[in-house]
Design a protein around this motif. Structure first.
Motif, short mmCIF file in Angstrom:
data_model
loop_
_atom_site.label_atom_id
_atom_site.label_comp_id
_atom_site.label_asym_id
_atom_site.label_seq_id
_atom_site.Cartn_x
_atom_site.Cartn_y
_atom_site.Cartn_z
N PRO A 2 0.80 -1.23 0.00
CA PRO A 2 0.00 0.00 0.00
C PRO A 2 0.83 1.28 0.00
N TRP A 3 2.18 1.14 0.08
CA TRP A 3 3.01 2.35 0.18
C TRP A 3 3.00 3.14 -1.13
N ARG A 4 2.84 2.45 -2.25
CA ARG A 4 2.92 3.13 -3.54
C ARG A 4 1.87 4.21 -3.68
N SER A 5 0.69 4.00 -3.11
CA SER A 5 -0.37 4.99 -3.21
C SER A 5 -0.04 6.26 -2.43
N LEU A 6 0.90 6.18 -1.50
CA LEU A 6 1.28 7.34 -0.70
C LEU A 6 2.47 8.09 -1.28
N ALA A 7 3.13 7.51 -2.26
CA ALA A 7 4.36 8.10 -2.80
C ALA A 7 4.16 9.51 -3.36
N PRO A 8 3.12 9.78 -4.19
CA PRO A 8 2.98 11.14 -4.73
C PRO A 8 2.80 12.20 -3.65
N ALA A 9 2.02 11.88 -2.63
CA ALA A 9 1.78 12.86 -1.56
C ALA A 9 3.05 13.15 -0.77
N LEU A 10 3.94 12.19 -0.69
CA LEU A 10 5.18 12.36 0.06
C LEU A 10 6.33 12.82 -0.82
N GLY A 11 6.07 13.00 -2.11
CA GLY A 11 7.10 13.46 -3.03
C GLY A 11 8.17 12.43 -3.32
#
Length: 307
Positions: free
Chosen positions: A46-55
């Motif tokens: 599930p980490w991939r979905s958070l990547a854009p928000a975290l840059g």
């Protein structure tokens, strides 16, 4: 004054071997940085979905994911089990479950793994690796001195071995690094045993055999069977060379020759070595073929290169 100068000259290589790992891994020793490639997790859900928000974009090196996907998970499971007072024989979280203690790669029985119990796991990796580099340098220094090299040459040998390309790139494979660190100790013990290097003013062989057995056991407990295999090949070849070289001095006393060393070595290591071999033999057919390639690969490569 001369006595203090001599003492400083003796301790200087040890100080250098302690300093260089700190310079290489300094930020990881304090916890400011970690060797764990956490950014690689963002390649998967599930980490991939958070990547854009975290840059977070492309990982720094996606080829180094073993440390975070495997080793870090193993260390977390090991630490959690030991803190509950349980012996981690079985890992129920891997597919339908799998042997854990018998799988040597978590280094569960390696003494330096205690660091992961007393320090945060991300920080413990840095100190663990720094100590293995120190041990490797010190061991190669000792081996060079046993071979008769001077202090300066032995110091250079220690630095060259511990900070060779192989050891540096193995920082993300702590079980490989730990296993390789003990090779010089094994060779030094073999040499000292062959020439009956004096202890307490008397020629000795058995104490060196015990020391070599302990070094080989530590190599086994580090948890990487391929490194153990390479260590056994190198140690066995070196032992044979010493045996032929010393043959003119007379037969080996019973239990003191190169074969005696392996007799002393294996009783130290079966808690990790024997279960790992049994586990490897009981895996799937594909796994057995891979295991066979692991053991036969170096010999096949040597034959191919010489033909």
């Amino acid at each position: 004054m001369q006595r203090w100068w001599d003492l400083g000259a003796r301790l200087a290589p040890i100080g250098l071997f302690a300093l260089l790992p700190v310079l290489l891994l300094g930020p990881t020793l304090t916890g400011a940085r970690t060797l764990i490639p956490a950014d690689n997790l963002y390649e998967w859900q599930p980490w991939r979905s958070l990547a854009p928000a975290l840059g977070i974009g492309i990982p720094h090196n996606a080829l180094l994911s073993d440390l975070v996907l495997e080793n870090y998970a193993w260390k977390r499971f090991l630490v959690a089990a030991l803190r509950r007072g349980e012996l981690p024989l079985w890992n129920p979280y891997l597919f339908a479950g799998a042997p854990f203690l018998a799988n040597g790669q978590p280094s569960a029985l390696y003494p330096f793994t205690l660091l992961f119990l007393v320090l945060p796991i991300p920080q413990a990796y840095g100190l663990f690796n720094a100590l293995q580099l120190f041990l490797a340098a010190l061991g190669m220094y000792g081996l060079a001195r046993v071979w008769g090299l001077g202090r300066a040459a032995a110091t250079l040998a220690g630095v060259a071995y511990a900070f060779s390309a192989f050891m540096v790139v193995s920082q993300v494979f702590p079980m490989i690094l730990a296993g390789a660190a003990w090779l010089p100790y094994l060779l030094a013990a073999l040499h000292a045993m062959a020439v009956r290097r004096p202890l307490g003013g008397r020629p000795a062989a058995l104490p060196w055999a015990l020391g070599g057995g302990l070094a080989f056991a530590m190599n086994i407990l580090a948890g990487h069977v391929e490194i153990t295999y390479y260590t056994a090949l190198v140690g066995g070849g070196y032992g044979l060379a010493l045996a032929f070289a010393q043959r003119r001095a007379g037969p080996w006393p019973r239990g003191d020759g190169p074969w005696g060393l392996w007799g002393w070595a294996w009783p130290w290591g079966p808690p990790s070595g024997s279960p790992s071999m049994k586990w490897c033999g009981r895996t799937s057919a594909r796994g057995r073929r891979r295991c066979a390639r692991c053991w036969a690969g170096p010999i096949h490569g040597a034959i191919s290169s010489s033909s």
